[in-house]
Write a protein that holds these residues in place. Structure first.
Motif, short mmCIF file in Angstrom:
data_model
loop_
_atom_site.label_atom_id
_atom_site.label_comp_id
_atom_site.label_asym_id
_atom_site.label_seq_id
_atom_site.Cartn_x
_atom_site.Cartn_y
_atom_site.Cartn_z
N LEU A 1 0.66 -1.22 0.53
CA LEU A 1 -0.11 0.14 -0.16
C LEU A 1 0.86 1.26 -0.44
CD1 LEU A 1 -2.80 -0.98 2.85
CD2 LEU A 1 -3.14 -0.51 0.01
N ALA B 1 0.23 9.81 -3.55
CA ALA B 1 -0.68 10.46 -3.74
C ALA B 1 -0.95 10.92 -1.95
CB ALA B 1 -1.82 9.00 -4.22
N GLN B 2 -0.12 11.32 -1.26
CA GLN B 2 0.35 11.07 0.18
C GLN B 2 -0.24 13.08 0.31
OE1 GLN B 2 3.49 9.50 2.01
NE2 GLN B 2 2.16 7.96 1.78
N GLU C 1 2.72 1.44 -3.79
CA GLU C 1 1.38 2.69 -5.10
C GLU C 1 1.25 3.85 -4.24
OE1 GLU C 1 -1.58 -0.78 -4.92
OE2 GLU C 1 -0.21 -2.78 -5.16
N TYR C 2 0.64 3.91 -3.25
CA TYR C 2 -0.09 5.29 -3.32
C TYR C 2 0.99 6.41 -1.82
CZ TYR C 2 -4.36 2.09 -3.95
OH TYR C 2 -5.11 1.57 -3.99
N SER C 3 2.04 5.83 -2.63
CA SER C 3 2.97 7.28 -1.19
C SER C 3 3.20 8.38 -2.90
CB SER C 3 4.50 6.57 -1.69
OG SER C 3 5.19 6.10 -2.60
#
Length: 498
Positions: A68, A75-76, A71-73
């Protein structure tokens, strides 16, 4: 290749050479990514809940968290173009009660656990100050930040906010018209030390250093009667609203009861060892309380003249006392800088107020509230009954306070030994008027002190006995308005300090 296949084949009889190779590569990859967690968890694997476990038993909570995060770093953080349009982040608002009580679903709880498993690093790791190394923490990020090194700037902000809220919590003062001099009455040959108003508000009495008691008409200020009998300064007067009696006391150790129908003394109360400086009548009981230089307050049965109680405890002169219907029924102020509240039935002290630094010379109770005020040199304090809880300070009158009076319009008057006068709003402690009295022509400058004050029963007239041997009557200015005399209120924290 043949060697690798052979090696893979030795891992297990049920695995094909290709599957063994894939499994070995997966183990190497996991060991590489898992190495950053070695210090915090000691390579201890944390298994998923059975209900959320994947079909593949090798997948752990840490592996899912790593995926997770990978994949979403990106979008932080929002792009600058979008972040600039959003309002600044403030304090988190509390959820409504209905939303807070809703239990999270199983998928939401699973996602929360996975995300909380990867808090941001708080220390520079192998990658330097901006290292993205992952650290597992058993405490929430907010709790860990609160236990870190204290931030002095934040503490100062919190203190200033609390001070500001304390100031804003103070009640705003009511507007009162200023007071002006209405009449000056001359006739005494000594300092006017005692005043009392008749319950029907038709006349008032005054006692002075010339050893006489004079009766004055309230409407005209003319002298109606002069009573003689004391052989020293008259220090206290009280007129009973339930009997045709007037009581007086003086520095000659005498306490007298006068019959107002015959204008003669009908009783004496013997017992004080020195001058008697103050006296008060109980509003419902037939008792009289006197206090004086011998440091005790004595409770007398009005009719039998017997000494019911000797209220001892003060180490200095009892300079003023007040009686009221509810406990504490007797309150005394002394030159030993203390105020004592008494249990009248037991004849014992209920409490001692030790907040004043100088001798307490003046006391007054509010006519309708269950509160009272005390005055000493440069200090006026307000208290709440029955426990004697401190309420506020009245700041600004820097003089020896000889007298305090309050009426039912929440106007309090304080008179100083140097002739200074202050008018206060009772609820907020705001001084809306300050002035100095004018001594009678021919008097010395030292004779401008205000010795005693009292409001009449309507609250519209203030009577002051002064050291220039005169009685001055003050009234409100009818022409004043809020525009001509605005409220200049600046609350401070010291009003709430002891």
């Amino acid at each position: 290749m043949a060697t690798e296949v052979a090696t893979g084949a030795s891992n297990g009889p049920d695995l094909t050479p290709l599957e063994a190779l894939v499994l070995e590569n997966a183990k190497k990859a996991k060991s590489i990514y898992f190495s950053t967690l070695a210090n915090s968890v000691g390579r201890k694997r944390i298994k998923l809940d059975p209900a959320l476990d994947s079909a593949d038993p090798g997948i752990t909570k840490t592996a899912l968290s790593l995926r997770l995060h990978a994949e979403y770093s990106d979008a932080q953080t929002l792009p600058e173009a979008i972040a600039s349009k959003l309002p600044a982040a403030g304090a988190r608002r509390k959820k409504p009660k209905a939303a807070a009580e809703e239990a999270p679903t199983k998928s939401e709880e699973h996602a929360r656990k996975l995300i909380e498993g990867i808090p941001a690093s708080r220390s520079a790791g192998p990658g330097g100050a901006h290292s993205s190394a992952l650290v597992l923490s058993r405490k929430p990020a907010a709790a860990s930040s609160s236990t870190s090194t204290p931030n002095p700037q934040r503490n100062e902000q919190q203190q200033s906010l609390s001070k500001r809220s304390d100031i804003l919590a103070q009640p705003r003062p009511d507007w009162h018209p200023p007071w002006k001099l209405m009449r000056v009455i001359s006739g005494h040959l000594g300092w006017v030390r005692a005043l009392a108003v008749e319950p029907d508000n038709q006349w008032f009495a005054s006692g002075a250093g010339d050893r006489t008691i004079k009766i004055w008409d309230m409407a005209t200020g003319s002298l109606k009667l002069t009573l003689t009998g004391h052989i020293s300064t008259v220090r206290g007067l009280a007129i009973s609203p339930r009997h045709p009696y007037m009581f007086s006391c003086g520095e000659d150790k005498m306490v007298k009861c006068w019959d107002l129908e015959t204008n003669k003394v009908i009783r004496h109360y013997h017992g004080h060892l020195s001058g008697v400086y103050t006296l008060a009548l109980h509003p419902t009981l037939d008792v009289l309380v006197t206090g004086g230089r011998d440091g005790v307050a004595r409770v007398w049965d009005m009719r039998t003249r017997s000494n019911v109680h000797v209220l001892s405890g003060h180490t200095g002169t009892v300079s003023d006392l007040i009686c009221q219907e509810g406990d504490p029924q007797v309150i005394t102020g002394s030159l030993d800088s203390t105020v004592r509240m008494w249990d009248l039935a037991a004849g014992k002290t209920m409490g001692v107020l030790t907040h004043h630094k100088k001798g307490v010379r003046a006391l007054t109770t509010h006519p309708s509230e269950f509160t009272f005020a005390t005055g000493s040199t440069g200090s006026i304090k307000q208290w709440k009954c029955p426990e004697g809880a401190f309420m506020q300070n009245f700041e600004g009158h820097n003089a020896i306070i000889n007298t305090l009076s309050v009426n039912d319009q929440n106007v309090m008057f304080s008179g100083g030994d140097n002739g200074s006068m202050s008018f206060w709003d009772w609820k907020s402690g705001y001084r809306f008027q300050a002035l100095d009295t004018t001594a009678q022509p021919g008097s010395l400058d030292a004779e401008s002190g205000i010795m005693k004050s009292i409001f009449d029963y309507s609250g519209s007239r203030l009577i002051c006995g002064e050291a220039d041997k005169t009685i001055k009557i003050w009234k409100e200015d009818e022409t004043a308005t809020l525009q001509t005399h605005p409220i200049e209120w600046r609350p401070t924290l010291s009003r709430r300090k002891f």
